[in-house]
Motif scaffolding. Structure first.
Motif, PDB file in Angstrom:
ATOM      1  N   THR A  23       0.858  -1.176   0.000  1.00  0.00           N
ATOM      2  CA  THR A  23       0.000   0.000   0.000  1.00  0.00           C
ATOM      3  C   THR A  23       0.893   1.224   0.000  1.00  0.00           C
ATOM      4  OG1 THR A  23      -0.039  -0.068   2.402  1.00  0.00           O
ATOM      5  CG2 THR A  23      -1.843  -1.147   1.260  1.00  0.00           C
ATOM      6  N   PRO A  24       0.331   2.423  -0.249  1.00  0.00           N
ATOM      7  CA  PRO A  24       1.144   3.635  -0.169  1.00  0.00           C
ATOM      8  C   PRO A  24       1.805   3.728   1.192  1.00  0.00           C
ATOM      9  CG  PRO A  24      -0.995   4.109  -1.135  1.00  0.00           C
ATOM     10  CD  PRO A  24      -1.036   2.682  -0.642  1.00  0.00           C
ATOM     11  N   THR A  25       3.011   4.216   1.235  1.00  0.00           N
ATOM     12  CA  THR A  25       3.752   4.290   2.488  1.00  0.00           C
ATOM     13  C   THR A  25       3.799   5.719   2.991  1.00  0.00           C
ATOM     14  OG1 THR A  25       5.827   4.570   1.287  1.00  0.00           O
ATOM     15  CG2 THR A  25       5.198   2.331   1.888  1.00  0.00           C
ATOM     16  N   SER A  26       3.973   5.854   4.289  1.00  0.00           N
ATOM     17  CA  SER A  26       4.138   7.168   4.904  1.00  0.00           C
ATOM     18  C   SER A  26       5.384   7.132   5.769  1.00  0.00           C
ATOM     19  CB  SER A  26       2.910   7.513   5.757  1.00  0.00           C
ATOM     20  OG  SER A  26       2.689   6.506   6.712  1.00  0.00           O
ATOM     21  N   SER A  27       5.897   8.307   6.079  1.00  0.00           N
ATOM     22  CA  SER A  27       7.169   8.366   6.791  1.00  0.00           C
ATOM     23  C   SER A  27       7.023   8.102   8.280  1.00  0.00           C
ATOM     24  CB  SER A  27       7.801   9.746   6.581  1.00  0.00           C
ATOM     25  OG  SER A  27       6.919  10.753   7.046  1.00  0.00           O
ATOM     26  N   THR A  28       5.827   8.297   8.842  1.00  0.00           N
ATOM     27  CA  THR A  28       5.632   8.088  10.269  1.00  0.00           C
ATOM     28  C   THR A  28       4.392   7.252  10.495  1.00  0.00           C
ATOM     29  OG1 THR A  28       4.341  10.116  10.488  1.00  0.00           O
ATOM     30  CG2 THR A  28       6.727  10.278  10.878  1.00  0.00           C
ATOM     31  N   PHE A  29       4.384   6.529  11.600  1.00  0.00           N
ATOM     32  CA  PHE A  29       3.246   5.691  11.963  1.00  0.00           C
ATOM     33  C   PHE A  29       2.873   5.984  13.401  1.00  0.00           C
ATOM     34  CE2 PHE A  29       3.115   3.303   8.181  1.00  0.00           C
ATOM     35  CZ  PHE A  29       4.424   3.238   7.740  1.00  0.00           C
ATOM     36  N   ASN A  93      -9.175  -2.449   0.594  1.00  0.00           N
ATOM     37  CA  ASN A  93      -8.028  -1.845  -0.073  1.00  0.00           C
ATOM     38  C   ASN A  93      -8.220  -1.818  -1.584  1.00  0.00           C
ATOM     39  OD1 ASN A  93      -5.491  -0.591   0.063  1.00  0.00           O
ATOM     40  ND2 ASN A  93      -4.420  -2.521  -0.304  1.00  0.00           N
ATOM     41  N   GLN A  94      -8.816  -2.866  -2.126  1.00  0.00           N
ATOM     42  CA  GLN A  94      -9.074  -2.903  -3.563  1.00  0.00           C
ATOM     43  C   GLN A  94     -10.122  -1.866  -3.956  1.00  0.00           C
ATOM     44  OE1 GLN A  94     -10.035  -6.975  -4.491  1.00  0.00           O
ATOM     45  NE2 GLN A  94      -7.927  -7.681  -4.273  1.00  0.00           N
ATOM     46  N   PHE A  95     -11.160  -1.730  -3.156  1.00  0.00           N
ATOM     47  CA  PHE A  95     -12.160  -0.702  -3.440  1.00  0.00           C
ATOM     48  C   PHE A  95     -11.532   0.683  -3.385  1.00  0.00           C
ATOM     49  CE2 PHE A  95     -15.855  -3.553  -2.886  1.00  0.00           C
ATOM     50  CZ  PHE A  95     -16.698  -3.020  -3.852  1.00  0.00           C
ATOM     51  N   TYR A  96     -10.740   0.920  -2.351  1.00  0.00           N
ATOM     52  CA  TYR A  96     -10.117   2.240  -2.240  1.00  0.00           C
ATOM     53  C   TYR A  96      -9.171   2.491  -3.410  1.00  0.00           C
ATOM     54  CZ  TYR A  96      -7.373   6.173  -0.707  1.00  0.00           C
ATOM     55  OH  TYR A  96      -6.749   7.398  -0.656  1.00  0.00           O
ATOM     56  N   GLY A  97      -8.473   1.463  -3.859  1.00  0.00           N
ATOM     57  CA  GLY A  97      -7.574   1.627  -5.000  1.00  0.00           C
ATOM     58  C   GLY A  97      -8.305   2.115  -6.235  1.00  0.00           C
ATOM     59  N   VAL A 140      -3.639   4.549   7.637  1.00  0.00           N
ATOM     60  CA  VAL A 140      -4.384   3.388   8.131  1.00  0.00           C
ATOM     61  C   VAL A 140      -3.986   2.124   7.380  1.00  0.00           C
ATOM     62  CG1 VAL A 140      -6.672   2.317   8.273  1.00  0.00           C
ATOM     63  CG2 VAL A 140      -6.366   4.699   8.974  1.00  0.00           C
ATOM     64  N   MET A 141      -4.010   2.196   6.062  1.00  0.00           N
ATOM     65  CA  MET A 141      -3.765   0.999   5.260  1.00  0.00           C
ATOM     66  C   MET A 141      -2.325   0.515   5.401  1.00  0.00           C
ATOM     67  SD  MET A 141      -6.624   0.233   4.258  1.00  0.00           S
ATOM     68  CE  MET A 141      -8.025   0.259   3.174  1.00  0.00           C
ATOM     69  N   THR A 142      -1.398   1.439   5.508  1.00  0.00           N
ATOM     70  CA  THR A 142      -0.005   1.045   5.684  1.00  0.00           C
ATOM     71  C   THR A 142       0.209   0.418   7.058  1.00  0.00           C
ATOM     72  OG1 THR A 142       0.664   2.880   4.260  1.00  0.00           O
ATOM     73  CG2 THR A 142       2.391   1.836   5.561  1.00  0.00           C
ATOM     74  N   TRP A 143      -0.405   1.004   8.076  1.00  0.00           N
ATOM     75  CA  TRP A 143      -0.310   0.461   9.428  1.00  0.00           C
ATOM     76  C   TRP A 143      -0.895  -0.945   9.492  1.00  0.00           C
ATOM     77  CZ3 TRP A 143      -4.784   0.310  12.912  1.00  0.00           C
ATOM     78  CH2 TRP A 143      -4.468  -0.187  14.189  1.00  0.00           C
ATOM     79  N   HIS A 172      -8.514  -2.240  17.439  1.00  0.00           N
ATOM     80  CA  HIS A 172      -7.971  -1.001  16.870  1.00  0.00           C
ATOM     81  C   HIS A 172      -8.032  -1.053  15.340  1.00  0.00           C
ATOM     82  CE1 HIS A 172      -6.833   0.717  20.611  1.00  0.00           C
ATOM     83  NE2 HIS A 172      -5.802  -0.071  20.857  1.00  0.00           N
ATOM     84  N   VAL A 173      -7.672  -2.192  14.783  1.00  0.00           N
ATOM     85  CA  VAL A 173      -7.728  -2.342  13.323  1.00  0.00           C
ATOM     86  C   VAL A 173      -9.159  -2.152  12.835  1.00  0.00           C
ATOM     87  CG1 VAL A 173      -7.503  -3.999  11.423  1.00  0.00           C
ATOM     88  CG2 VAL A 173      -5.699  -3.845  13.159  1.00  0.00           C
ATOM     89  N   TYR A 174     -10.098  -2.778  13.508  1.00  0.00           N
ATOM     90  CA  TYR A 174     -11.493  -2.698  13.091  1.00  0.00           C
ATOM     91  C   TYR A 174     -12.005  -1.263  13.143  1.00  0.00           C
ATOM     92  CZ  TYR A 174     -14.816  -6.296  11.745  1.00  0.00           C
ATOM     93  OH  TYR A 174     -15.599  -7.155  11.021  1.00  0.00           O
ATOM     94  N   ARG A 175     -11.630  -0.541  14.189  1.00  0.00           N
ATOM     95  CA  ARG A 175     -12.085   0.844  14.308  1.00  0.00           C
ATOM     96  C   ARG A 175     -11.585   1.689  13.145  1.00  0.00           C
ATOM     97  NH1 ARG A 175     -10.725   4.080  19.722  1.00  0.00           N
ATOM     98  NH2 ARG A 175     -12.125   2.496  20.561  1.00  0.00           N
ATOM     99  N   GLN A 176     -10.331   1.494  12.786  1.00  0.00           N
ATOM    100  CA  GLN A 176      -9.779   2.303  11.701  1.00  0.00           C
ATOM    101  C   GLN A 176     -10.336   1.891  10.332  1.00  0.00           C
ATOM    102  OE1 GLN A 176      -8.327   5.020  11.944  1.00  0.00           O
ATOM    103  NE2 GLN A 176      -7.330   5.095  13.932  1.00  0.00           N
ATOM    104  N   LEU A 177     -10.543   0.598  10.118  1.00  0.00           N
ATOM    105  CA  LEU A 177     -11.153   0.175   8.852  1.00  0.00           C
ATOM    106  C   LEU A 177     -12.586   0.699   8.758  1.00  0.00           C
ATOM    107  CD1 LEU A 177      -9.901  -3.515   8.388  1.00  0.00           C
ATOM    108  CD2 LEU A 177      -8.975  -1.405   7.393  1.00  0.00           C
TER     109      LEU A 177
END
Length: 248
Positions: A23-29, A93-97, A140-143, A172-177
């Protein structure tokens, strides 16, 4: 069955699906602890399309989702939850893509999920910050991708047990998804209709909600929001309960 009260049963681990695409990456998590609460906005909006007929009834699966989410006989509850988390992430993730080109910093300057609701993110300084929706979803997706790739969190090798922290982590994963689902419904349902994918997306989200309720992964307050700042899909949750798609 209560996920958090179940000790699970041992079983032969099935082969893991192919490695997930990046997935797209970010510099901080940011830390997964003390996840941010939504912040209200002051705008108003008409009744969303996803609550209107015939779109609210669109689905690939007819009937109640209860039978789909029940723990299979002889299956380990931890395994069952882990596999379903993986599938929900992959499908979302596929839908968001597909929708990513419509979700830009210009079109979605905040992580809106209702006419009076923006989600905020906790940064490395432990401060709640507003982020453009694509940046928030990227985080979210990268995490989640990194968690799925972590053998200490989602073990794939025979003989390795799930961490005692696994139930807390997947909540935590469920909340963010859920927040990603909420934004896509609020801001991009028109594009979903243009793709003629409302049945697919509705069924995925109904499955996600039913599974989360069955295994205590969702808090009602996360689905409905707070007074004055309701989550848009909270009304969809209530509507589907009225229709018998979800359990009351």
């Amino acid at each position: 069955m209560s996920f958090f009260n179940s000790l699970g049963r041992s079983m032969q681990r099935a082969p893991r699906p192919p490695r997930r695409s990046t997935t797209p990456t970010s510099s901080t998590f940011p830390s997964t602890e003390n996840l941010p609460q939504p912040s209200p906005t002051n705008s108003t909006a008409p009744k969303p399309l996803y609550l209107c007929s015939p779109f609210v009834e669109a689905a690939l699966v007819k009937g109640n989702f209860k039978t789909i989410v029940m723990l299979p006989k002889y299956a380990d509850v931890m395994e069952w939850v882990a596999v379903n988390i993986f599938d929900f992430y992959q499908n979302l993730n596929q839908f968001y893509g597909v929708l990513a080109e419509c979700c830009t910093q210009q079109s979605c300057p905040s992580m809106a999920a209702g006419p009076n609701l923006n989600y905020t993110w906790i940064n490395q300084d432990r401060k709640s910050v507003q982020l453009p929706a694509p940046t928030y979803i990227d985080y979210v997706m990268t995490w989640v991708q990194n968690l799925l790739d972590d053998e200490n969190v989602f073990p794939t090798k025979s003989g390795r047990d799930f961490s005692p922290n696994f139930p807390s982590t997947v909540k935590h994963v469920y909340r963010q998804l859920l927040r990603v689902f909420a934004h896509l419904y609020h801001a991009h349902y028109t594009q979903i209709l243009h793709l003629r994918s409302e049945g697919h997306f509705n069924s995925l989200f109904a499955h996600f909600l039913a599974f989360g309720k069955e295994y205590e992964l969702l808090d009602v307050k996360d689905i409905k929001g707070q007074p004055g700042a309701p989550v848009g899909v909270g009304a969809l949750w209530e509507k589907w309960k009225e229709m018998g798609i979800l359990e009351s």
